[in-house]
Design a protein around this motif. Structure first.
Motif: not given
Length: 55
Positions: A1-22
């Motif tokens: 699967m190709p790397d896309t800007k929207s995919g990177r942004e979504r992954k970054g938002r998910n990581k931020r959400r996980q960090l905030e949750s922790r």
């Protein structure tokens, strides 16, 4: 699967959400008041004896 800007942004938002949750969980589990300082916790290596200041 190709790397896309929207995919990177979504992954970054998910990581931020996980960090905030922790961080929120840690804050909720922390005691309400900080522990009282005790004399045993002071590192005497950095304390100066007042008699040594006169020399």
């Amino acid at each position: 699967m190709p790397d896309t800007k929207s995919g990177r942004e979504r992954k970054g938002r998910n990581k931020r959400r996980q960090l905030e949750s922790r961080l929120n969980e840690r804050e909720l589990e922390a005691p309400d008041e900080p522990p009282e300082p005790t004399m045993e916790e002071i590192d005497s290596e950095y304390l100066t004896d007042p008699s040594e200041l006169d020399e």
